[in-house]
Write a protein that holds these residues in place. Structure first.
Motif, PDB file in Angstrom:
ATOM      1  N   GLN A  11      18.108  15.551 -27.807  1.00 10.46           N
ATOM      2  CA  GLN A  11      16.813  15.017 -28.189  1.00 10.46           C
ATOM      3  C   GLN A  11      16.352  15.687 -29.475  1.00 10.46           C
ATOM      4  OE1 GLN A  11      14.223  14.175 -24.546  1.00 10.46           O
ATOM      5  NE2 GLN A  11      15.376  15.968 -23.866  1.00 10.46           N
ATOM      6  N   ARG A  12      15.804  14.905 -30.384  1.00 10.64           N
ATOM      7  CA  ARG A  12      15.395  15.438 -31.679  1.00 10.64           C
ATOM      8  C   ARG A  12      13.960  15.012 -31.999  1.00 10.64           C
ATOM      9  NH1 ARG A  12      20.722  13.743 -32.209  1.00 10.64           N
ATOM     10  NH2 ARG A  12      22.196  15.418 -32.787  1.00 10.64           N
ATOM     11  N   THR A  13      13.267  15.891 -32.668  1.00  2.00           N
ATOM     12  CA  THR A  13      11.933  15.576 -33.174  1.00  2.00           C
ATOM     13  C   THR A  13      11.735  16.314 -34.488  1.00  2.00           C
ATOM     14  OG1 THR A  13       9.581  15.451 -32.588  1.00  2.00           O
ATOM     15  CG2 THR A  13      10.724  17.475 -32.028  1.00  2.00           C
ATOM     16  N   HIS A  23      13.069  20.173 -38.341  1.00  2.00           N
ATOM     17  CA  HIS A  23      13.692  19.366 -37.298  1.00  2.00           C
ATOM     18  C   HIS A  23      14.045  20.244 -36.103  1.00  2.00           C
ATOM     19  CE1 HIS A  23      14.149  15.752 -39.826  1.00  2.00           C
ATOM     20  NE2 HIS A  23      14.305  16.612 -40.823  1.00  2.00           N
ATOM     21  N   ASP A  43       9.028  13.673 -24.658  1.00  5.96           N
ATOM     22  CA  ASP A  43       7.742  12.992 -24.789  1.00  5.96           C
ATOM     23  C   ASP A  43       7.175  12.559 -23.446  1.00  5.96           C
ATOM     24  OD1 ASP A  43       9.621  11.064 -24.253  1.00  5.96           O
ATOM     25  OD2 ASP A  43       8.983   9.678 -25.842  1.00  5.96           O
ATOM     26  N   CYS A  53       9.021  21.598 -26.065  1.00  3.20           N
ATOM     27  CA  CYS A  53       8.739  20.958 -27.351  1.00  3.20           C
ATOM     28  C   CYS A  53       7.340  21.290 -27.843  1.00  3.20           C
ATOM     29  CB  CYS A  53       8.922  19.446 -27.221  1.00  3.20           C
ATOM     30  SG  CYS A  53       8.675  18.541 -28.774  1.00  3.20           S
ATOM     31  N   SER A  57       6.697  23.375 -31.208  1.00  2.00           N
ATOM     32  CA  SER A  57       6.026  22.616 -32.267  1.00  2.00           C
ATOM     33  C   SER A  57       4.794  23.354 -32.758  1.00  2.00           C
ATOM     34  CB  SER A  57       5.638  21.224 -31.764  1.00  2.00           C
ATOM     35  OG  SER A  57       6.776  20.458 -31.437  1.00  2.00           O
TER      36      SER A  57
END
Length: 267
Positions: A11-13, A23, A43, A53, A57
């Motif tokens: 999974q990438r964000t 990233h 998510d 995440c 973040s």
């Protein structure tokens, strides 16, 4: 890509900053963060991947939380004693600021008596243009006096959060949650957890707490499970604790719906 392939894909964000884009890559949703517990989607509130995440973040964006409320350990103890247990945060902080302005917990001052503390906490306080009163003035004046006596009797150990937490436990009115809160705030500690109904619900919904445990009966067991979860996510326990509490407390309707849906599916 099929659903099974998506569940196995990393999974990438991306975090967009003013001068750069960072990233982040996370484990596939189907992989296990702990035995029997899948990471889930980044998510999907409140999966393990979601919490990981969110913590990372915020860290990348420079939005790390500041915990300390007082300038001295005595002030930190007072601030935490006056908050929590159903007291709105704004009221607890107002009471603490009022107490600090009186000088009753000032370093080097003669120890304040219980009547002095009671008189201070019983007085009306200005908050957002209104006068408010602290509801538990008599009880907390007694607890504060007990805390002041403990702090004056011997130097508090500050080698670790757990050591300080355990040293504070004999103080009247201070249990595991309040003592852990003080230790986390004062030492920026990651070896304790501040557990309440919000963290418990997150652990039940996210699957990182065993079923049937309660904060009142099983604090140390829940703490161990929480710290293991934070370690498995690769994040600081203090960051995770503060983030989960904030999001769970800020989303009562969503949390109630998730708990209701979970109960319905189990039934």
């Amino acid at each position: 890509m099929t659903a099974s392939a998506l569940a196995e894909a990393p999974q990438r964000t991306a975090i967009f900053l003013e001068q750069a884009t960072v990233h982040l890559e996370f484990s596939p949703p189907a992989h296990e963060v702990l035995p029997g517990l899948a990471w889930g989607a980044i998510d999907a509130f409140p999966t393990p991947a979601y919490w990981s995440c969110q913590v990372l973040s915020r860290r990348v964006a420079g939005a790390s939380m500041k915990y300390r409320l007082g300038a001295t350990l005595t002030e930190e103890v007072a601030a935490c004693l006056l908050g929590g247990h159903g007291i709105p945060a704004s009221i607890g902080l107002a009471a603490f600021q009022h107490l600090r302005r009186t000088g009753l917990i000032q370093a080097g001052r003669e120890m304040a008596s219980e009547p002095e503390l009671l008189e201070c906490l019983s007085a009306p306080m200005a908050l957002n243009g209104k006068l408010v009163r602290y509801r538990f003035a008599r009880q907390k004046a007694r607890y504060l006096r007990s805390a002041l006596e403990r702090l004056a009797a011997e130097p508090a150990p500050e080698g670790s959060g757990r050591t300080l937490r355990d040293w504070l436990l004999p103080v009247q009115g201070i249990g595991y949650k309040t003592a852990s809160w003080i230790a986390r705030n004062w030492l920026d500690a990651d070896d304790v957890a501040i557990l309440d109904i919000h963290i418990l619900r997150a652990g039940v919904l996210g699957g990182f707490f065993e079923e049937g445990l309660s904060v009142e009966r099983d604090y140390l067991l829940l703490e161990q499970q929480f710290l293991s979860f934070a370690h498995a996510l690769g994040v600081r326990a203090s960051e995770l604790d503060a983030l989960i509490w904030h999001e769970m407390a800020s989303s009562p309707l969503t949390v109630r719906r998730l708990l209701r849906d979970r109960a319905a599916s189990a039934g």
